[in-house]
Design a protein around this motif. Structure first.
Motif, PDB file in Angstrom:
ATOM      1  N   VAL A  98       0.573   4.183 -75.424  1.00 55.33           N
ATOM      2  CA  VAL A  98       0.678   5.211 -74.380  1.00 55.33           C
ATOM      3  C   VAL A  98       2.141   5.552 -74.108  1.00 55.33           C
ATOM      4  CG1 VAL A  98       0.229   5.732 -71.959  1.00 55.33           C
ATOM      5  CG2 VAL A  98      -1.501   4.533 -73.306  1.00 55.33           C
ATOM      6  N   LEU A  99       2.984   4.534 -74.022  1.00 54.43           N
ATOM      7  CA  LEU A  99       4.406   4.756 -73.755  1.00 54.43           C
ATOM      8  C   LEU A  99       5.065   5.578 -74.864  1.00 54.43           C
ATOM      9  CD1 LEU A  99       5.429   1.220 -72.445  1.00 54.43           C
ATOM     10  CD2 LEU A  99       5.243   3.311 -71.088  1.00 54.43           C
ATOM     11  N   LYS A 100       4.681   5.304 -76.102  1.00 52.51           N
ATOM     12  CA  LYS A 100       5.241   6.055 -77.225  1.00 52.51           C
ATOM     13  C   LYS A 100       4.856   7.530 -77.150  1.00 52.51           C
ATOM     14  CE  LYS A 100       5.155   2.050 -80.322  1.00 52.51           C
ATOM     15  NZ  LYS A 100       4.472   1.408 -81.484  1.00 52.51           N
ATOM     16  N   LYS A 101       3.591   7.787 -76.823  1.00 54.63           N
ATOM     17  CA  LYS A 101       3.136   9.182 -76.715  1.00 54.63           C
ATOM     18  C   LYS A 101       3.785   9.885 -75.529  1.00 54.63           C
ATOM     19  CE  LYS A 101      -1.266   8.802 -79.176  1.00 54.63           C
ATOM     20  NZ  LYS A 101      -0.903   9.845 -80.177  1.00 54.63           N
ATOM     21  N   ALA A 102       3.964   9.155 -74.432  1.00 49.12           N
ATOM     22  CA  ALA A 102       4.618   9.744 -73.264  1.00 49.12           C
ATOM     23  C   ALA A 102       6.081  10.054 -73.568  1.00 49.12           C
ATOM     24  CB  ALA A 102       4.511   8.785 -72.086  1.00 49.12           C
ATOM     25  N   CYS A 103       6.713   9.169 -74.327  1.00 49.84           N
ATOM     26  CA  CYS A 103       8.104   9.411 -74.720  1.00 49.84           C
ATOM     27  C   CYS A 103       8.213  10.664 -75.580  1.00 49.84           C
ATOM     28  CB  CYS A 103       8.644   8.195 -75.468  1.00 49.84           C
ATOM     29  SG  CYS A 103      10.340   8.387 -76.060  1.00 49.84           S
ATOM     30  N   ALA A 104       7.271  10.797 -76.523  1.00 52.55           N
ATOM     31  CA  ALA A 104       7.281  11.977 -77.393  1.00 52.55           C
ATOM     32  C   ALA A 104       7.116  13.256 -76.589  1.00 52.55           C
ATOM     33  CB  ALA A 104       6.169  11.858 -78.435  1.00 52.55           C
ATOM     34  N   GLY A 130      13.469  -2.488 -81.346  1.00 44.49           N
ATOM     35  CA  GLY A 130      14.213  -1.369 -80.777  1.00 44.49           C
ATOM     36  C   GLY A 130      13.665  -0.840 -79.475  1.00 44.49           C
ATOM     37  N   GLY A 131      12.592  -1.467 -78.972  1.00 41.72           N
ATOM     38  CA  GLY A 131      12.026  -1.018 -77.704  1.00 41.72           C
ATOM     39  C   GLY A 131      11.218   0.261 -77.847  1.00 41.72           C
ATOM     40  N   ILE A 132      10.994   0.912 -76.749  1.00 40.35           N
ATOM     41  CA  ILE A 132      10.252   2.177 -76.723  1.00 40.35           C
ATOM     42  C   ILE A 132      11.068   3.203 -75.954  1.00 40.35           C
ATOM     43  CG2 ILE A 132       8.155   3.342 -75.906  1.00 40.35           C
ATOM     44  CD1 ILE A 132       6.667   0.713 -76.264  1.00 40.35           C
ATOM     45  N   CYS A 133      11.259   4.327 -76.569  1.00 43.30           N
ATOM     46  CA  CYS A 133      12.022   5.421 -75.953  1.00 43.30           C
ATOM     47  C   CYS A 133      13.458   4.978 -75.616  1.00 43.30           C
ATOM     48  CB  CYS A 133      11.312   5.920 -74.686  1.00 43.30           C
ATOM     49  SG  CYS A 133      11.458   7.708 -74.422  1.00 43.30           S
ATOM     50  N   GLY A 134      14.005   4.111 -76.491  1.00 41.31           N
ATOM     51  CA  GLY A 134      15.366   3.640 -76.279  1.00 41.31           C
ATOM     52  C   GLY A 134      15.495   2.634 -75.158  1.00 41.31           C
ATOM     53  N   ARG A 135      14.402   2.064 -74.729  1.00 38.52           N
ATOM     54  CA  ARG A 135      14.409   1.137 -73.604  1.00 38.52           C
ATOM     55  C   ARG A 135      13.694  -0.159 -73.971  1.00 38.52           C
ATOM     56  NH1 ARG A 135      14.116   6.364 -71.907  1.00 38.52           N
ATOM     57  NH2 ARG A 135      15.199   6.913 -69.962  1.00 38.52           N
ATOM     58  N   SER A 136      14.144  -1.246 -73.368  1.00 40.26           N
ATOM     59  CA  SER A 136      13.472  -2.521 -73.572  1.00 40.26           C
ATOM     60  C   SER A 136      12.334  -2.651 -72.563  1.00 40.26           C
ATOM     61  CB  SER A 136      14.456  -3.678 -73.408  1.00 40.26           C
ATOM     62  OG  SER A 136      14.976  -3.712 -72.081  1.00 40.26           O
ATOM     63  N   ILE A 137      11.322  -3.432 -72.938  1.00 41.96           N
ATOM     64  CA  ILE A 137      10.180  -3.678 -72.065  1.00 41.96           C
ATOM     65  C   ILE A 137      10.432  -4.942 -71.261  1.00 41.96           C
ATOM     66  CG2 ILE A 137       7.702  -4.132 -71.953  1.00 41.96           C
ATOM     67  CD1 ILE A 137       8.361  -1.350 -72.997  1.00 41.96           C
ATOM     68  N   GLU A 138      10.247  -4.853 -69.960  1.00 44.40           N
ATOM     69  CA  GLU A 138      10.334  -6.018 -69.091  1.00 44.40           C
ATOM     70  C   GLU A 138       8.999  -6.216 -68.385  1.00 44.40           C
ATOM     71  OE1 GLU A 138      13.591  -5.872 -66.392  1.00 44.40           O
ATOM     72  OE2 GLU A 138      15.127  -5.927 -67.971  1.00 44.40           O
ATOM     73  N   LEU A 139       8.548  -7.451 -68.313  1.00 44.34           N
ATOM     74  CA  LEU A 139       7.309  -7.782 -67.609  1.00 44.34           C
ATOM     75  C   LEU A 139       7.650  -8.586 -66.361  1.00 44.34           C
ATOM     76  CD1 LEU A 139       5.044  -8.943 -70.593  1.00 44.34           C
ATOM     77  CD2 LEU A 139       5.265  -6.638 -69.630  1.00 44.34           C
ATOM     78  N   THR A 140       7.168  -8.136 -65.225  1.00 44.96           N
ATOM     79  CA  THR A 140       7.330  -8.881 -63.977  1.00 44.96           C
ATOM     80  C   THR A 140       5.991  -9.519 -63.643  1.00 44.96           C
ATOM     81  OG1 THR A 140       9.020  -7.329 -63.194  1.00 44.96           O
ATOM     82  CG2 THR A 140       8.002  -8.772 -61.555  1.00 44.96           C
ATOM     83  N   ILE A 141       5.971 -10.848 -63.613  1.00 45.74           N
ATOM     84  CA  ILE A 141       4.707 -11.600 -63.570  1.00 45.74           C
ATOM     85  C   ILE A 141       4.500 -12.272 -62.214  1.00 45.74           C
ATOM     86  CG2 ILE A 141       3.416 -13.498 -64.630  1.00 45.74           C
ATOM     87  CD1 ILE A 141       5.196 -12.972 -67.170  1.00 45.74           C
ATOM     88  N   ARG A 142       3.288 -12.174 -61.712  1.00 43.58           N
ATOM     89  CA  ARG A 142       2.878 -12.886 -60.510  1.00 43.58           C
ATOM     90  C   ARG A 142       1.527 -13.573 -60.759  1.00 43.58           C
ATOM     91  NH1 ARG A 142       7.324 -11.971 -59.850  1.00 43.58           N
ATOM     92  NH2 ARG A 142       8.436 -11.002 -58.099  1.00 43.58           N
TER      93      ARG A 142
END
Length: 420
Positions: free
Chosen positions: A342-348, A85-97
């Motif tokens: 961290v993202l979960k706590k920031a969302c909360a 379900g992602g985090i904060c209603g959003r999917s995680i995307e990774l941009t790789i270099r």
């Protein structure tokens, strides 16, 4: 290249790149933060549907084998997170270099991705992170969780090391040798180390441990491009060292151990967390590595029978059946998991801006995702732990490492001021 010249080159590359793309750095003041329908503040790298994180890795340079597994482990974490379900209603995307452990590519990659991402779940290479530290602390303020453990990165609220720093890790390594009575007061110990941030931070640790225990350190500085350790082995053998520390990459470790064995130089050797890859066990150095070589790290190895590593190993093999297991899998997954927490706590707290992320991390004082060590992120000036596990190569274990001493902080590691 001498350390000062090396850092000067990094700084020059940073200055040129920053000047060319200066417009990218003003975006934080051009539109300000926004709020979504749920009242969550958002900023760079966050849309109504996605959270974009940057990955600056090494898949073609000195740490290619580890960089690949670190990155794939983070991709696995993102896939699992999104499936749940992602985090904060959003999917995680990774941009790789892939920067290939090249300073100019690393700086250019950071400059390209920084305006587009919330932060970085991976950045391999202490010297490269240090090169952009001024930007991160000064204007970007994006949380970076590096695959680098230099104490020079401590003190920044935005660059947060997961695990013991190289100096503390090295102190714990020396303590292991002392505890096993492999070395004693009055002995000489060798230290082979990369020039620059990583190796010289580890050297501070060995010198401190030596001072506390009445040992003498015999130094051998090398470059990341040096792959033949014959000269270093000859020098250390001549000096009469009783053990050798290595703060370098897997290739250097294999050469060091293999050349020593071939020349009858029989002393224990122990490396920092990045000085081993299981691929080494398929080389002529394998017998020497399994006999008397050790590795210090801040996570359980992927082949450990504990619930956390066992579960991850199974999931990783299912996702990447053609690839082997190594400690990069644990390191990458752990770093990504910390970012997720961290993202979960920031969302909360309804704040997915860079400022909100940084505040959320400070609230995490006891985090353990099942990989052997509890980390405390409440103080940016302190390492998240002073403990290290000691492992030994083993052909029978998936990932090639087994634990020979559980997570321990030596007395010298407890008394030491990180960074020296």
């Amino acid at each position: 290249m001498k350390p000062r010249l090396y850092l000067a080159a990094l700084a020059a590359a940073l200055t040129l790149t920053s000047s060319a793309l200066a417009g990218c750095s003003s975006k934080a003041t051009e539109g300000g933060d926004e709020k979504d329908a749920g009242g969550v503040k958002t900023g760079e790298g966050v849309t109504a549907k996605t959270i974009n994180l940057g990955v600056l890795t090494d898949m073609t340079g000195v740490y290619a084998s580890l960089g690949k597994s670190v990155t794939q482990a983070q991709q696995l974490w993102a896939k699992q997170t999104n499936a749940a379900g992602g985090i904060c209603g959003r999917s995680i995307e990774l941009t790789i270099r892939d920067h290939g452990y090249d300073p100019q590519k690393a700086v250019a990659g950071y400059t390209e991705l920084e305006p587009k991402v919330l932060g970085f779940s991976q950045f391999i290479g202490s010297p490269f992170v240090a090169a952009v530290k001024g930007r991160i602390d000064g204007q970007d303020k994006a949380l970076v969780v590096p695959q680098a453990w230099s104490a020079s990165l401590l003190g920044s609220p935005y660059i947060r090391v997961v695990g013991a720093t190289y100096d503390i890790e090295t102190i714990n390594a020396v303590d292991y040798l002392l505890s096993q009575k492999r070395i004693a007061k009055g002995d000489k110990i060798g230290h082979v180390y990369f020039e620059g941030d990583f190796g010289e931070n580890a050297l501070k640790g060995s010198k401190y441990a030596a001072q506390q225990a009445g040992l003498t350190v015999v130094e051998q500085k090398i470059k990341p491009t040096d792959n033949d350790m014959s000269a270093q082995v000859a020098a250390l053998k001549k000096a009469g060292v009783k053990a050798v520390l290595i703060s370098a990459g897997p290739r250097q470790a294999a050469s060091l151990v293999g050349v020593a064995a071939a020349g009858g130089f029989k002393v224990p050797m122990i490396g920092n967390n990045s000085a081993f890859a299981p691929q080494l066990l398929g080389t002529p150095a394998a017998p020497a590595l399994t006999k008397d070589y050790y590795v210090a790290a801040s996570t359980l190895p992927i082949g450990d029978p504990g619930a956390g590593p066992a579960k991850l190993a199974k999931e990783y093999k299912a996702a990447y059946p053609k690839d082997g297991l190594d400690n990069g899998v644990v390191a990458g997954y752990t770093a990504a998991s910390v970012y997720g927490e961290v993202l979960k706590k920031a969302c909360a707290a309804k704040d997915l801006t860079r400022e909100g992320i940084d505040k959320a991390l400070l609230t995490i004082s006891s985090y353990d995702n099942g990989f052997g060590i509890t980390n405390n992120f409440s103080d940016p000036a302190a390492p998240s732990t002073r403990q290290s596990l000691i492992m030994k190569p083993d052909l029978k274990v998936p990932g090639g490492l087994k634990v020979v001493r559980p997570a321990t902080a030596a007395k010298a590691a407890e008394s030491y001021k990180a960074g020296g």
